[in-house]
Motif scaffolding. Structure first.
Motif, PDB file in Angstrom:
ATOM      1  N   LEU A  47      31.021  50.495  32.359  1.00  0.00           N
ATOM      2  CA  LEU A  47      30.481  49.647  33.473  1.00  0.00           C
ATOM      3  C   LEU A  47      30.622  47.562  33.536  1.00  0.00           C
ATOM      4  CD1 LEU A  47      27.898  48.437  35.466  1.00  0.00           C
ATOM      5  CD2 LEU A  47      25.967  48.592  32.772  1.00  0.00           C
ATOM      6  N   THR A  48      31.222  47.167  31.889  1.00  0.00           N
ATOM      7  CA  THR A  48      32.078  45.813  31.785  1.00  0.00           C
ATOM      8  C   THR A  48      33.425  46.010  33.010  1.00  0.00           C
ATOM      9  OG1 THR A  48      33.151  46.657  29.826  1.00  0.00           O
ATOM     10  CG2 THR A  48      31.071  46.088  29.528  1.00  0.00           C
ATOM     11  N   GLY A  49      33.992  46.919  33.522  1.00  0.00           N
ATOM     12  CA  GLY A  49      35.090  46.425  33.815  1.00  0.00           C
ATOM     13  C   GLY A  49      34.750  46.757  35.522  1.00  0.00           C
ATOM     14  N   SER A  50      33.653  47.786  35.812  1.00  0.00           N
ATOM     15  CA  SER A  50      33.025  47.824  36.504  1.00  0.00           C
ATOM     16  C   SER A  50      32.642  46.172  37.447  1.00  0.00           C
ATOM     17  CB  SER A  50      32.746  48.490  36.806  1.00  0.00           C
ATOM     18  OG  SER A  50      31.043  47.992  36.548  1.00  0.00           O
ATOM     19  N   ILE A  51      32.130  45.431  36.857  1.00  0.00           N
ATOM     20  CA  ILE A  51      31.690  44.351  36.854  1.00  0.00           C
ATOM     21  C   ILE A  51      32.605  42.922  37.147  1.00  0.00           C
ATOM     22  CG2 ILE A  51      30.195  42.244  35.739  1.00  0.00           C
ATOM     23  CD1 ILE A  51      28.037  44.224  34.973  1.00  0.00           C
ATOM     24  N   SER A  52      33.432  43.284  36.106  1.00  0.00           N
ATOM     25  CA  SER A  52      34.578  42.236  35.793  1.00  0.00           C
ATOM     26  C   SER A  52      35.727  42.636  37.070  1.00  0.00           C
ATOM     27  CB  SER A  52      35.755  42.468  33.886  1.00  0.00           C
ATOM     28  OG  SER A  52      34.898  41.936  33.612  1.00  0.00           O
ATOM     29  N   GLY A  53      35.703  43.770  37.335  1.00  0.00           N
ATOM     30  CA  GLY A  53      36.761  43.309  38.687  1.00  0.00           C
ATOM     31  C   GLY A  53      36.446  43.314  39.591  1.00  0.00           C
ATOM     32  N   ILE A  54      35.458  43.217  40.164  1.00  0.00           N
ATOM     33  CA  ILE A  54      34.887  41.995  41.018  1.00  0.00           C
ATOM     34  C   ILE A  54      35.117  40.794  40.920  1.00  0.00           C
ATOM     35  CG2 ILE A  54      32.878  41.030  42.670  1.00  0.00           C
ATOM     36  CD1 ILE A  54      30.785  43.637  41.193  1.00  0.00           C
ATOM     37  N   PHE A  55      34.703  40.443  39.920  1.00  0.00           N
ATOM     38  CA  PHE A  55      35.350  38.944  40.076  1.00  0.00           C
ATOM     39  C   PHE A  55      37.098  39.021  40.149  1.00  0.00           C
ATOM     40  CE2 PHE A  55      37.432  34.568  37.363  1.00  0.00           C
ATOM     41  CZ  PHE A  55      36.457  34.354  38.172  1.00  0.00           C
ATOM     42  N   ASN A  56      37.916  40.060  39.436  1.00  0.00           N
ATOM     43  CA  ASN A  56      39.035  39.976  39.449  1.00  0.00           C
ATOM     44  C   ASN A  56      39.236  39.581  40.629  1.00  0.00           C
ATOM     45  OD1 ASN A  56      39.021  39.282  36.587  1.00  0.00           O
ATOM     46  ND2 ASN A  56      39.355  41.465  36.209  1.00  0.00           N
ATOM     47  N   SER A  57      38.725  41.055  41.315  1.00  0.00           N
ATOM     48  CA  SER A  57      39.288  40.634  43.131  1.00  0.00           C
ATOM     49  C   SER A  57      39.338  39.456  43.435  1.00  0.00           C
ATOM     50  CB  SER A  57      38.374  42.477  43.811  1.00  0.00           C
ATOM     51  OG  SER A  57      37.315  41.906  43.568  1.00  0.00           O
ATOM     52  N   PHE A  58      38.298  39.171  43.176  1.00  0.00           N
ATOM     53  CA  PHE A  58      38.382  37.977  44.327  1.00  0.00           C
ATOM     54  C   PHE A  58      39.311  36.390  43.623  1.00  0.00           C
ATOM     55  CE2 PHE A  58      33.537  37.142  45.653  1.00  0.00           C
ATOM     56  CZ  PHE A  58      33.631  38.886  46.298  1.00  0.00           C
ATOM     57  N   SER A  59      39.243  36.801  42.646  1.00  0.00           N
ATOM     58  CA  SER A  59      40.514  36.063  42.133  1.00  0.00           C
ATOM     59  C   SER A  59      42.002  36.299  42.524  1.00  0.00           C
ATOM     60  CB  SER A  59      40.133  35.670  40.631  1.00  0.00           C
ATOM     61  OG  SER A  59      41.534  35.434  39.935  1.00  0.00           O
ATOM     62  N   TYR A  60      41.714  37.486  42.280  1.00  0.00           N
ATOM     63  CA  TYR A  60      42.988  38.200  43.340  1.00  0.00           C
ATOM     64  C   TYR A  60      43.497  38.088  44.747  1.00  0.00           C
ATOM     65  CZ  TYR A  60      47.473  40.799  44.253  1.00  0.00           C
ATOM     66  OH  TYR A  60      48.008  41.403  44.751  1.00  0.00           O
ATOM     67  N   ALA A  61      42.362  38.065  45.100  1.00  0.00           N
ATOM     68  CA  ALA A  61      42.471  37.598  46.795  1.00  0.00           C
ATOM     69  C   ALA A  61      42.583  36.019  47.130  1.00  0.00           C
ATOM     70  CB  ALA A  61      40.643  38.047  47.420  1.00  0.00           C
ATOM     71  N   ILE A  62      41.722  35.211  46.459  1.00  0.00           N
ATOM     72  CA  ILE A  62      42.093  33.774  46.153  1.00  0.00           C
ATOM     73  C   ILE A  62      43.692  33.177  46.146  1.00  0.00           C
ATOM     74  CG2 ILE A  62      41.604  31.369  45.642  1.00  0.00           C
ATOM     75  CD1 ILE A  62      38.305  32.642  45.303  1.00  0.00           C
ATOM     76  N   LYS A  63      43.873  33.712  45.560  1.00  0.00           N
ATOM     77  CA  LYS A  63      45.224  33.353  45.264  1.00  0.00           C
ATOM     78  C   LYS A  63      46.650  34.423  46.001  1.00  0.00           C
ATOM     79  CE  LYS A  63      47.995  35.867  42.391  1.00  0.00           C
ATOM     80  NZ  LYS A  63      48.258  36.846  40.433  1.00  0.00           N
ATOM     81  N   GLU A  64      46.180  35.099  46.887  1.00  0.00           N
ATOM     82  CA  GLU A  64      46.680  35.809  47.407  1.00  0.00           C
ATOM     83  C   GLU A  64      46.433  34.817  48.709  1.00  0.00           C
ATOM     84  OE1 GLU A  64      49.503  38.098  47.577  1.00  0.00           O
ATOM     85  OE2 GLU A  64      48.874  38.014  46.018  1.00  0.00           O
ATOM     86  N   LEU A  65      45.906  34.164  49.270  1.00  0.00           N
ATOM     87  CA  LEU A  65      45.243  33.933  50.881  1.00  0.00           C
ATOM     88  C   LEU A  65      45.737  32.584  50.623  1.00  0.00           C
ATOM     89  CD1 LEU A  65      41.752  35.578  51.382  1.00  0.00           C
ATOM     90  CD2 LEU A  65      44.116  35.254  52.753  1.00  0.00           C
ATOM     91  N   THR A  66      46.083  31.795  49.151  1.00  0.00           N
ATOM     92  CA  THR A  66      46.083  30.520  48.931  1.00  0.00           C
ATOM     93  C   THR A  66      46.845  29.559  49.998  1.00  0.00           C
ATOM     94  OG1 THR A  66      44.955  30.051  46.512  1.00  0.00           O
ATOM     95  CG2 THR A  66      46.469  28.862  47.360  1.00  0.00           C
ATOM     96  N   PRO A  67      47.914  29.877  50.294  1.00  0.00           N
ATOM     97  CA  PRO A  67      48.792  29.401  50.577  1.00  0.00           C
ATOM     98  C   PRO A  67      48.804  29.259  52.444  1.00  0.00           C
ATOM     99  CG  PRO A  67      50.203  31.393  49.061  1.00  0.00           C
ATOM    100  CD  PRO A  67      48.709  31.039  48.967  1.00  0.00           C
ATOM    101  N   THR A  68      48.022  30.192  53.268  1.00  0.00           N
ATOM    102  CA  THR A  68      47.344  29.873  54.112  1.00  0.00           C
ATOM    103  C   THR A  68      46.177  29.734  54.669  1.00  0.00           C
ATOM    104  OG1 THR A  68      47.761  32.346  54.560  1.00  0.00           O
ATOM    105  CG2 THR A  68      46.434  31.519  55.592  1.00  0.00           C
ATOM    106  N   ILE A  69      44.875  29.122  52.933  1.00  0.00           N
ATOM    107  CA  ILE A  69      44.311  27.743  53.365  1.00  0.00           C
ATOM    108  C   ILE A  69      44.576  26.951  52.931  1.00  0.00           C
ATOM    109  CG2 ILE A  69      42.083  27.048  51.540  1.00  0.00           C
ATOM    110  CD1 ILE A  69      41.564  29.622  50.768  1.00  0.00           C
ATOM    111  N   LEU A  70      46.155  26.676  52.530  1.00  0.00           N
ATOM    112  CA  LEU A  70      46.194  25.253  52.448  1.00  0.00           C
ATOM    113  C   LEU A  70      46.672  25.025  53.640  1.00  0.00           C
ATOM    114  CD1 LEU A  70      48.457  25.340  49.142  1.00  0.00           C
ATOM    115  CD2 LEU A  70      46.186  23.974  49.353  1.00  0.00           C
ATOM    116  N   VAL A  71      47.933  25.583  54.563  1.00  0.00           N
ATOM    117  CA  VAL A  71      48.266  25.069  54.940  1.00  0.00           C
ATOM    118  C   VAL A  71      47.462  24.673  56.819  1.00  0.00           C
ATOM    119  CG1 VAL A  71      48.706  27.165  56.739  1.00  0.00           C
ATOM    120  CG2 VAL A  71      50.386  25.515  57.101  1.00  0.00           C
ATOM    121  N   ILE A  72      46.184  25.609  56.682  1.00  0.00           N
ATOM    122  CA  ILE A  72      45.307  26.029  57.711  1.00  0.00           C
ATOM    123  C   ILE A  72      44.271  24.293  57.114  1.00  0.00           C
ATOM    124  CG2 ILE A  72      42.692  26.199  58.482  1.00  0.00           C
ATOM    125  CD1 ILE A  72      45.401  28.432  59.377  1.00  0.00           C
TER     126      ILE A  72
END
Length: 460
Positions: A47-72
């Protein structure tokens, strides 16, 4: 072939829910988070791994999207300064006679986007053209969503799926299929033309219909809060900068071509140039208050960027779990020979279908579409090339056409015109919802894929 597991089943199930929610115009954030939780629970077993997975997936998505966020964000910040000083009005003057009404403007914006995208890919093209053409397009009667549709279908659809100039996409698919790049490019020409024509015409007809019925808000929303301030620049200064700024971005284009900058590198060059223009104009225009104005502009730009990207991060987090992001977020819970959930699903589909030219074409379209669901478009096209080679041996030919068809399908779906988080650059520049843009693209793109698949059957 990779053995499909419970993780593949869960991803497919939630993918179906997400598509259903999009079609019925429901917000998909909750269902995406639930999908991430379910995948993480099975992958980690805790259960702890699944809850942490939500936050980690958000963190990963933000990291991947950061260049696009910046240029926009920096493009929006720069465009506000251009509007405040009145430079943008001078810049769009040459297009006024050409863009007389909404009908003409749709095609002018689209064709300009396609031409620039052929040479420098769509993301830099969005940044280059969006801020300049959007105010004039809205003034001509074309609503922001119409501008977004035109830029998206012509840029991320037609130009990127063919990629005739840079040839990044055909190189990947051709190598996977064991074919010369020129052969795949040649085979893709009629498919790209058919797909582009059917999709854009269908989208245009649907757009005009909804405009007549009053279903589309034609109120200008992009930077509507920006107020022009009289006397900031003299008329000759506005004219000078209206000439210099396009020249500067034109030099960026030359640099992209000369130094072979593509994708993220090209976008970064555009973004850095926008920052320099913003700094220079702010200091020149506001003088002692220039330092304040620079900070103000950045705050406005970043507020806009994160406001637009905020709702999309949960969706991006889910779809990244369908690609290589799974291994970085949840570890090695997939089979050892897996290359990602969506690729595994595409390969399983390919191996489960009986072979003839009609089935081969239909399956390649589905395989391409499935592998495009990660929102990249490029990550799965090598699989499309491999499957095309396999099918061509089974039916005795048509390798180049099948390869091109898989490429076109994957990039139109994931490159992207249907995956909401892949639509963010265009949606952000036009200040429209990426979910609404995805919904409006859905029918035209599906119709285009069906017609293109039928045409491909006769070309094999």
């Amino acid at each position: 072939m990779v053995e499909l597991t419970t993780l593949h089943l869960i991803f497919s199930l939630f993918l179906g829910f997400i598509i259903l929610f999009l079609i019925t115009r429901q917000d998909t954030s909750l269902i995406c988070i639930a999908g991430v939780f379910a995948l993480a629970l099975v992958a980690t077993g805790t259960l702890t791994g699944s809850i942490s997975g939500i936050f980690n997936s958000f963190s990963y998505a933000i990291k991947e999207l950061t260049p696009t966020i910046l240029v926009i964000s920096v493009i929006v910040a720069m465009s506000k300064v251009l509007e405040q000083t009145g430079i943008i009005d001078v810049m769009v003057k040459p297009f006024e006679k050409l863009m007389k009404n909404a009908n003409v403007t749709f095609w002018v914006v689209g064709i300009l986007m396609m031409i620039v995208s052929f040479f420098f890919w769509p993301s830099p093209a969005v940044a280059l053209l969006g801020a300049v053409l959007l105010p004039l397009a809205i003034r001509s009667g074309l609503p922001p969503i119409g501008v977004a549709i035109a830029m998206n279908l012509f840029g991320h659809g037609i130009a990127l799926s063919g990629d005739f100039v840079i040839q990044g996409a055909p190189k990947i698919t051709a190598d996977a299929a064991g074919l010369p790049v020129s052969e795949v490019v040649s085979a893709s020409v009629p498919l790209v033309i058919v797909m582009g024509a059917v999709t854009t015409i269908t989208a245009f007809i649907m757009l005009k219909r909804d405009m007549k019925r009053g279903k589309i808000d034609t109120t200008p929303t992009v930077n509507a809060e920006v107020k022009k301030e009289a006397g900031l620049l003299k008329s000759w200064q506005r004219r000078l900068f209206a000439i210099l700024i396009p020249i500067i971005f034109g030099l960026d284009i030359v640099a992209m071509f000369y130094f072979k900058l593509q994708g993220g590198d090209a976008t970064a060059l555009i973004g850095g140039t926008a920052v320099i223009i913003l700094l220079f104009l702010s200091m020149l225009t506001y003088k002692k208050k220039g330092l304040e104005k620079v900070t103000e502009s950045f705050i406005d730009g970043f507020q806009f960027g994160f406001k637009v990207f905020g709702p999309v991060i949960p969706i991006a987090a889910f779809f990244y779990l369908g690609d290589s992001g799974f291994f970085q977020i949840l570890g090695n819970a997939l089979p050892a020979n897996s290359t990602g959930i969506v690729n595994d699903l595409g390969l399983a589909l390919a191996h489960s279908m009986p072979m003839n030219s009609g089935v081969a074409a239909g399956t390649l379209t589905l395989v391409g579409a499935i592998t495009g669901l990660d929102g990249s478009g490029f990550s799965g096209i090598s699989l499309a090339g491999s499957v095309a080679a396999l099918f061509s041996h089974a039916i005795g030919g048509g390798a180049a056409v099948l390869t091109a068809l898989g490429q076109v399908s994957a990039i139109w779906v994931g490159g992207g015109t249907l995956i909401p988080w892949a639509l963010i650059p265009v949606a952000a520049i036009c200040n429209v919802s990426p979910f609404e843009l995805a919904r409006r693209n859905l029918i035209p793109v599906v119709v285009g894929l069906v017609v293109t698949t039928i045409v491909a059957m006769f070309l094999i």
